[in-house]
Design a protein around this motif. Structure first.
Motif, short mmCIF file in Angstrom:
data_model
loop_
_atom_site.label_atom_id
_atom_site.label_comp_id
_atom_site.label_asym_id
_atom_site.label_seq_id
_atom_site.Cartn_x
_atom_site.Cartn_y
_atom_site.Cartn_z
N ILE A 46 78.20 70.51 -6.28
CA ILE A 46 77.89 69.85 -5.02
C ILE A 46 76.40 69.56 -4.93
N VAL A 47 75.59 70.54 -5.28
CA VAL A 47 74.14 70.37 -5.26
C VAL A 47 73.73 69.18 -6.13
N ALA A 48 74.27 69.11 -7.34
CA ALA A 48 73.94 68.01 -8.26
C ALA A 48 74.57 66.70 -7.81
N GLY A 49 75.78 66.79 -7.25
CA GLY A 49 76.52 65.59 -6.93
C GLY A 49 76.04 64.83 -5.71
N MET A 50 75.42 65.52 -4.75
CA MET A 50 75.01 64.87 -3.51
C MET A 50 73.56 64.40 -3.53
N THR A 51 72.89 64.48 -4.70
CA THR A 51 71.47 64.15 -4.78
C THR A 51 71.20 63.08 -5.84
N LEU A 52 70.06 62.42 -5.70
CA LEU A 52 69.67 61.39 -6.66
C LEU A 52 69.17 61.97 -7.97
N GLY A 53 68.69 63.19 -7.93
CA GLY A 53 68.18 63.84 -9.13
C GLY A 53 68.04 65.34 -8.91
N THR A 54 67.92 66.07 -10.00
CA THR A 54 67.81 67.52 -9.94
C THR A 54 66.54 67.97 -10.66
N VAL A 55 65.74 68.80 -9.98
CA VAL A 55 64.52 69.36 -10.54
C VAL A 55 64.77 70.82 -10.87
N VAL A 56 64.58 71.19 -12.13
CA VAL A 56 64.67 72.59 -12.54
C VAL A 56 63.24 73.13 -12.66
N VAL A 57 62.93 74.15 -11.86
CA VAL A 57 61.57 74.66 -11.82
C VAL A 57 61.36 75.78 -12.83
N GLU A 58 62.23 76.76 -12.85
CA GLU A 58 62.17 77.84 -13.84
C GLU A 58 63.59 78.23 -14.21
N ALA A 59 63.84 78.43 -15.50
CA ALA A 59 65.18 78.81 -15.93
C ALA A 59 65.13 79.34 -17.35
N ASP A 60 65.79 80.46 -17.60
CA ASP A 60 65.92 80.91 -18.98
C ASP A 60 67.08 80.16 -19.63
N LEU A 61 67.35 80.44 -20.88
CA LEU A 61 68.34 79.66 -21.63
C LEU A 61 69.77 79.89 -21.16
N LYS A 62 70.02 80.95 -20.37
CA LYS A 62 71.36 81.23 -19.87
C LYS A 62 71.48 81.01 -18.36
N SER A 63 70.50 80.38 -17.77
CA SER A 63 70.46 80.21 -16.32
C SER A 63 71.55 79.28 -15.82
#
Length: 371
Positions: A227-244
């Motif tokens: 839902i978060v990804a679907g209702m927006t024009l783009g997604t910003v990932v600020v910090e994430a490890d490889l399994k996030s």
């Protein structure tokens, strides 16, 4: 929506609420049921043999649907919605997020506390690690502040870490922010975010597709992420490890042809590896809000002439006074102080705010101009 009673026929909207309450029957199966029977009320009235003929509905789910009267409490659910100060938003409603309708499995119904507005179509998702660094939280707050100040609605998941920092940054700019939960709307997770959820509902909305009292688990949070990804024009990932789980959100955004941004971090930080990997795979490297807004403005240029425009950022009284005397001409801060009659400290703070809201720019030699 009026409370359901057995003294009158059930409405299609009430039938959709019941289908949403049933375990194991998600948006895709509900869509197949509606395509087969034509209306939600007919689904609940259908005999077992007919239900079994629907794609994805076997013996167990057909029995689940037939037994809805003994397993669901529609009147109780609607009462809980009303008493909580929330409401139900269906796909045919004007306030249902337009971009969300376009994904493969849009929620049949959204529980909402707060308001969804037409300008929320100009929205960006911000996600990241729950266990984050000071750098990550600082960056998230700054980016969200700048985006919200420019009239962008910041969407996140209401979780600890980057999500919370993103909501806080948007609220600090007096902008709009939406929190999409992986639980029932009455469950605050984490518990320390109770006050934050209230502020979000007053300056945007808290949303979920899950019924009341639904606890979060390994299945519900990826469902929330779409839902978060679907209702927006783009997604910003600020910090994430490889399994996030944030990488799941980024992949969902890419699958829906939405832009993915990633904030670079320290090369020796595990929380940066997911972002660096996204950049290797083609995500837009994001160092500040301009990197995001440039892509957003490019998308907006391709829209129709009557497409929504970005609203003017919320300004303080001092910021407005500074903006009124700023133009394309380069001006030193002393000139702005003379023209406004404001103290130097107030002018400095206001200029910083206008820069973050992308309404003013600082040039070499401590000169300022309007964007």
């Amino acid at each position: 929506t009026p409370l359901f009673t057995s003294l009158r026929p059930m409405t299609p909207r009430e039938a959709l609420v019941i289908l949403n309450l049933l375990e194991g029957i998600g948006p895709i199966r509900i869509r197949h049921l509606l395509e087969f029977f034509g209306e939600a009320t007919k689904v609940l009235q259908a005999p077992l043999p007919a239900l079994r003929r629907v794609k994805g509905i076997g013996d167990d789910l057909a029995s689940t649907i037939r037994q809805w009267e003994t397993t669901t409490d529609l009147a109780g659910e609607l009462k809980r919605v009303e008493e909580f100060g929330a409401r139900l938003v269906f796909q045919e409603d004007d306030e249902y997020p337009e971009l969300l309708r376009e994904i493969y499995d849009p929620p049949i119904v959204l529980y909402a506390k707060g308001r969804l507005l037409p300008e929320d179509c100009n929205s960006i998702a911000m996600v990241g690690a729950r266990r984050t660094t000071h750098y990550g939280q600082d960056t998230a707050r700054k980016l969200a502040y700048q985006l919200a100040g420019a009239g962008i609605t910041v969407v996140s998941g209401g979780a600890r870490g980057i999500d919370s920092a993103s909501h806080q940054g948007a609220l600090s700019a007096k902008g709009r922010t939406l929190a999409v939960l992986g639980t029932g709307i009455n469950i605050v997770y984490p518990a320390e975010n109770a006050e934050l959820y209230e502020r979000i509902s007053e300056n945007g909305a808290v949303l979920t597709q899950f019924p009341f009292n639904r606890k979060g688990d390994k299945q519900s949070f990826p469902i929330r992420n779409r839902i978060v990804a679907g209702m927006t024009l783009g997604t910003v990932v600020v910090e994430a490890d490889l399994k996030s789980g944030s990488l799941i959100t980024a992949n969902m955004a890419a699958d829906n042809n939405r832009q993915v941004f990633a904030v670079p971090g320290r090369v020796d930080s595990p929380q940066s590896r997911g972002c660096h990997n996204l950049i290797r795979e083609g995500a837009v490297l994001c160092e500040n809000a301009d990197d995001i807004l440039a892509e957003f403005e490019h998308l907006a240029l391709g829209q129709a002439d009557d497409s929504p425009t970005l609203p003017l950022a919320n300004l303080t009284e001092t910021e407005q006074k500074i903006l009124d005397v700023l133009d394309a001409t380069e001006q030193p801060i002393d000139t702005l102080i003379d023209r406004t009659g404001l103290p130097v400290s107030s002018v400095s703070v206001a200029l910083l705010g206008l820069e973050m809201k992308r309404l003013a720019k600082q040039l070499p030699g401590k000169l300022f101009a309007r964007r």
